[in-house]
Design an enzyme around this catalytic site. Structure first.
Site, PDB file in Angstrom:
ATOM      1  N   MET A 114      -0.876   1.916  -1.843  1.00 25.20           N
ATOM      2  CA  MET A 114      -1.421   2.286  -3.200  1.00 25.20           C
ATOM      3  C   MET A 114      -0.439   1.723  -4.487  1.00 25.20           C
ATOM      4  SD  MET A 114      -3.352   6.146  -2.519  1.00 25.20           S
ATOM      5  CE  MET A 114      -1.593   6.906  -2.847  1.00 25.20           C
ATOM      6  N   GLY A 115       0.428   0.628  -3.837  1.00 27.81           N
ATOM      7  CA  GLY A 115       0.983   0.113  -4.906  1.00 27.81           C
ATOM      8  C   GLY A 115       2.362   1.019  -5.361  1.00 27.81           C
TER       9      GLY A 115
ATOM     10  N   HIS B   4       7.756   0.328   1.905  1.00 30.84           N
ATOM     11  CA  HIS B   4       6.678  -0.561   1.868  1.00 30.84           C
ATOM     12  C   HIS B   4       7.066  -1.868   2.416  1.00 30.84           C
ATOM     13  CE1 HIS B   4       4.754   2.032  -1.537  1.00 30.84           C
ATOM     14  NE2 HIS B   4       3.898   2.174  -0.467  1.00 30.84           N
TER      15      HIS B   4
END
Ligand code: PAF
Length: 254
Positions: free
Chosen positions: A25-26, A32
């Site tokens: 989701m950025g 990440h």
């Protein structure tokens, strides 16, 4: 790095060999980036999606305040050598207006599911759509969201999806706090206090002791529950529309 916004552009971007997929989701952080490195090491082409999925937010303030660092995210993905970034819109992902949904009726009602009605239906539905669009050989998820990881892996089994779900260990700050996009929204004071949440989950004698210690330390607790050999916890920090929800889980020592 190819930027794809539609299913047709995504299809055209597909190269030869195996595909690794990291859905996000950025507001990308080292957690990440480590999933992306794992994908690059294990597959020929890595696809990363960035989509803040509204159907998994039960709290409108949480959605509204979700951090957006798109320019920095794209720079980080380019620097890592990601092959394709998928940036879908709501209309691309939900042509049905979310009238079709994937719901799990057992484990999704526990832990975070008990405190965030509809959350896992939103997660499973969007992940099903993304897996069907990207068609990866392997998809990478962090153990920080252990309940999410378990539900996605079980969904893949339940629907005979042809993808391997790869679990990757939680990446932590040097003080032990699990990396999370929401950490960006912590006040300085709450950021200093936040690692105590993880320390208590680790060190408490049992769940009751963890709840006692967290309460003494002033955390607003959603739950502390041990199951499947892990202790899971969720707490809220901050006030009003600026509440930041932290979740974590630790393997229990015998
Ligand atoms: O873990 C996340 O960031 C999200 O839940 C996911 C898997 C990208 C689905 O929106």
């Amino acid at each position: 790095m190819i930027i794809a916004r539609t299913p047709a552009e995504l299809k055209a971007s597909r190269g030869p060999g195996s595909i690794g997929f990291v859905p996000t989701m950025g507001a990308l952080h080292e957690g990440h980036l480590s999933l992306i490195r794992d994908s690059k090491a294990a597959t020929d082409q890595t696809v990363v999606s960035i989509y803040v999925n509204p159907t998994q937010f039960n709290n409108p303030d949480d959605l509204e305040n979700y951090p957006d660092t798109m320019t920095a995210d794209l720079e980080a993905l380019q620097a890592l050598g990601v092959d394709v970034v998928f940036l879908p819109s709501y209309d691309v992902l939900y042509p049905d207006g979310f009238t079709y949904q994937v719901t799990e009726t057992d484990f999704s009602n526990e832990l975070c599911g008990a405190h965030r009605p509809g959350h896992f239906t939103g997660v499973l539905t969007v992940v099903m759509k993304l897996l069907n669009l990207v068609k990866p050989d392997k998809a990478f998820f962090g153990e920080k969201d252990f309940q999410q990881l378990t539900l996605i892996r079980d969904m893949v089994d339940a629907f005979y999806l042809d993808v391997e779900i790869v679990a990757c260990p939680t990446v932590r700050e040097s003080d032990g706090l699990a990396m999370s996009s929401r950490n960006l929204n912590l006040t300085r004071c709450d950021r200093e206090k936040a690692p105590l949440f993880t320390k208590i989950l680790h060190r408490a004698a049992d769940d009751t002791d963890a709840i006692r210690q967290l309460t003494c330390a002033g955390f607003d607790i959603d739950y502390v529950t041990s199951l499947r050999g892990r202790r899971f916890g969720a707490v809220n920090m901050g006030e009003g529309e600026h509440v930041v929800r932290l979740i974590d889980n630790v393997a229990m020592e015998n």
